[in-house]
Design a protein around this motif. Structure first.
Motif, PDB file in Angstrom:
ATOM      1  N   ILE A   3       0.788  -1.288   0.026  1.00 23.24           N
ATOM      2  CA  ILE A   3      -0.086   0.109   0.108  1.00 23.24           C
ATOM      3  C   ILE A   3       0.839   1.136  -0.167  1.00 23.24           C
ATOM      4  N   LYS A   4       2.128   1.327   0.657  1.00 21.11           N
ATOM      5  CA  LYS A   4       3.000   2.377   0.786  1.00 21.11           C
ATOM      6  C   LYS A   4       3.318   2.799  -0.554  1.00 21.11           C
ATOM      7  N   THR A   5       3.915   1.637  -1.265  1.00 14.96           N
ATOM      8  CA  THR A   5       4.534   1.785  -2.446  1.00 14.96           C
ATOM      9  C   THR A   5       3.635   2.335  -3.680  1.00 14.96           C
ATOM     10  N   ALA A   6       2.171   1.851  -3.419  1.00 19.06           N
ATOM     11  CA  ALA A   6       1.021   2.050  -4.431  1.00 19.06           C
ATOM     12  C   ALA A   6       0.597   3.592  -4.069  1.00 19.06           C
ATOM     13  N   THR A   7       0.561   4.018  -2.794  1.00 16.60           N
ATOM     14  CA  THR A   7       0.231   5.304  -2.647  1.00 16.60           C
ATOM     15  C   THR A   7       1.331   6.260  -3.073  1.00 16.60           C
ATOM     16  N   ALA A   8       2.737   5.959  -2.930  1.00 20.07           N
ATOM     17  CA  ALA A   8       3.668   6.872  -3.422  1.00 20.07           C
ATOM     18  C   ALA A   8       3.555   6.973  -4.914  1.00 20.07           C
ATOM     19  N   VAL A   9       3.322   6.003  -5.759  1.00 18.66           N
ATOM     20  CA  VAL A   9       3.432   6.030  -6.962  1.00 18.66           C
ATOM     21  C   VAL A   9       2.064   6.659  -7.618  1.00 18.66           C
ATOM     22  N   ARG A  10       0.936   6.468  -6.986  1.00 20.56           N
ATOM     23  CA  ARG A  10      -0.113   7.114  -7.088  1.00 20.56           C
ATOM     24  C   ARG A  10      -0.048   8.824  -6.999  1.00 20.56           C
ATOM     25  N   ARG A  11       0.535   9.123  -5.972  1.00 21.37           N
ATOM     26  CA  ARG A  11       0.705  10.507  -5.794  1.00 21.37           C
ATOM     27  C   ARG A  11       1.554  11.077  -6.928  1.00 21.37           C
ATOM     28  N   LEU A  12       2.554  10.436  -7.279  1.00 23.58           N
ATOM     29  CA  LEU A  12       3.455  10.893  -8.524  1.00 23.58           C
ATOM     30  C   LEU A  12       2.779  11.020  -9.818  1.00 23.58           C
ATOM     31  N   ARG A  13       1.921  10.107 -10.130  1.00 22.12           N
ATOM     32  CA  ARG A  13       0.887  10.005 -11.083  1.00 22.12           C
ATOM     33  C   ARG A  13      -0.028  11.305 -11.075  1.00 22.12           C
ATOM     34  N   LEU A  14      -0.737  11.268  -9.733  1.00 23.09           N
ATOM     35  CA  LEU A  14      -1.893  12.616  -9.909  1.00 23.09           C
ATOM     36  C   LEU A  14      -1.085  13.874  -9.919  1.00 23.09           C
ATOM     37  N   VAL A  15       0.265  14.127  -9.868  1.00 20.79           N
ATOM     38  CA  VAL A  15       0.914  15.348  -9.971  1.00 20.79           C
ATOM     39  C   VAL A  15       1.364  15.540 -11.249  1.00 20.79           C
ATOM     40  N   SER A  16       1.510  14.490 -12.253  1.00 23.96           N
ATOM     41  CA  SER A  16       2.310  14.362 -13.299  1.00 23.96           C
ATOM     42  C   SER A  16       1.522  15.211 -14.482  1.00 23.96           C
ATOM     43  N   ALA A  17       0.327  15.002 -14.430  1.00 28.64           N
ATOM     44  CA  ALA A  17      -0.555  15.752 -15.517  1.00 28.64           C
ATOM     45  C   ALA A  17      -0.540  17.282 -15.317  1.00 28.64           C
ATOM     46  N   PRO A  18      -1.019  17.485 -14.168  1.00 33.12           N
ATOM     47  CA  PRO A  18      -1.132  19.173 -13.683  1.00 33.12           C
ATOM     48  C   PRO A  18       0.445  19.752 -14.109  1.00 33.12           C
ATOM     49  N   GLU A  19       1.277  19.081 -13.769  1.00 37.14           N
ATOM     50  CA  GLU A  19       2.775  19.568 -13.952  1.00 37.14           C
ATOM     51  C   GLU A  19       2.912  19.988 -15.470  1.00 37.14           C
ATOM     52  N   ALA A  20       2.575  18.890 -16.313  1.00 36.17           N
ATOM     53  CA  ALA A  20       2.599  19.110 -17.573  1.00 36.17           C
ATOM     54  C   ALA A  20       1.715  20.018 -18.257  1.00 36.17           C
ATOM     55  N   VAL A  21       0.347  20.341 -17.742  1.00 31.44           N
ATOM     56  CA  VAL A  21      -0.360  21.311 -18.192  1.00 31.44           C
ATOM     57  C   VAL A  21       0.360  22.693 -17.724  1.00 31.44           C
ATOM     58  N   SER A  22       0.892  22.836 -16.609  1.00 30.35           N
ATOM     59  CA  SER A  22       1.418  24.138 -16.115  1.00 30.35           C
ATOM     60  C   SER A  22       2.505  24.533 -17.016  1.00 30.35           C
ATOM     61  N   PHE A  23       3.162  23.448 -17.355  1.00 29.09           N
ATOM     62  CA  PHE A  23       4.483  23.707 -18.168  1.00 29.09           C
ATOM     63  C   PHE A  23       3.883  24.265 -19.617  1.00 29.09           C
ATOM     64  N   LEU A  24       2.955  23.633 -20.233  1.00 30.45           N
ATOM     65  CA  LEU A  24       2.647  24.090 -21.441  1.00 30.45           C
ATOM     66  C   LEU A  24       1.983  25.497 -21.442  1.00 30.45           C
ATOM     67  N   LEU A  25       1.251  25.906 -20.034  1.00 34.25           N
ATOM     68  CA  LEU A  25       0.507  26.997 -19.944  1.00 34.25           C
ATOM     69  C   LEU A  25       2.001  28.105 -20.019  1.00 34.25           C
ATOM     70  N   LEU A  26       2.886  27.619 -19.209  1.00 35.62           N
ATOM     71  CA  LEU A  26       4.096  28.668 -18.985  1.00 35.62           C
ATOM     72  C   LEU A  26       4.753  29.065 -20.455  1.00 35.62           C
ATOM     73  N   LEU A  27       4.588  27.929 -21.438  1.00 34.49           N
ATOM     74  CA  LEU A  27       5.240  28.406 -22.733  1.00 34.49           C
ATOM     75  C   LEU A  27       4.052  29.119 -23.472  1.00 34.49           C
ATOM     76  N   VAL A  28       3.155  29.070 -23.275  1.00 34.89           N
ATOM     77  CA  VAL A  28       1.927  29.798 -23.972  1.00 34.89           C
ATOM     78  C   VAL A  28       2.179  31.106 -23.465  1.00 34.89           C
ATOM     79  N   CYS A  29       2.211  31.363 -22.098  1.00 30.48           N
ATOM     80  CA  CYS A  29       2.559  32.684 -21.411  1.00 30.48           C
ATOM     81  C   CYS A  29       3.573  33.286 -22.036  1.00 30.48           C
ATOM     82  N   SER A  30       4.601  32.727 -21.973  1.00 29.43           N
ATOM     83  CA  SER A  30       5.985  33.098 -22.581  1.00 29.43           C
ATOM     84  C   SER A  30       5.876  33.795 -23.932  1.00 29.43           C
TER      85      SER A  30
END
Length: 114
Positions: A3-30
């Motif tokens: 469960i601890k491993t699955a939780t750690a991987v799930r947290r990483l998974r849940l932040v990966s898509a918003p991080e990618a969206v923010s990167f793309l938005l930062l490029l657009v804003c630039s």
């Protein structure tokens, strides 16, 4: 996968898509900053910076708990610095969690893997 491993991987998974969206938005804003009077780079830069730091922290946690090789951890890091890499990381992490859950369920039910 425990469960601890699955939780750690799930947290990483849940932040990966918003991080990618923010990167793309930062490029657009630039681009908008240089072509128009619109300047949202300071705000998007801060948002992306926070999400990137969360991604790196969660990556380190998942790397330790999942006992990934250096190559796997490096792959996930490289995906985080590519503009749309977070989406690929999210898909790969989702598959890894699903496979881990299936394997854990099979072990619990006594099914021997061939």
């Amino acid at each position: 996968m425990d469960i601890k491993t699955a939780t750690a991987v799930r947290r990483l998974r849940l932040v990966s898509a918003p991080e990618a969206v923010s990167f793309l938005l930062l490029l657009v804003c630039s681009v908008l900053k240089r072509t128009t009077e619109f300047n949202a780079v300071p705000v998007m830069g801060a948002v992306h910076g926070i999400l990137f730091l969360l991604y790196v922290a969660f990556l380190l946690d998942a790397w330790i708990k999942a006992k990934w090789s250096v190559g796997t951890a490096l792959l996930y890091f490289v995906l985080s610095v590519l503009p749309a890499g977070g989406f690929f990381a999210e898909r790969r992490l989702r598959r890894e969690v699903e496979n881990g859950v299936i394997a854990a369920r099979a072990r619990r039910e006594g099914v021997v893997e061939a």
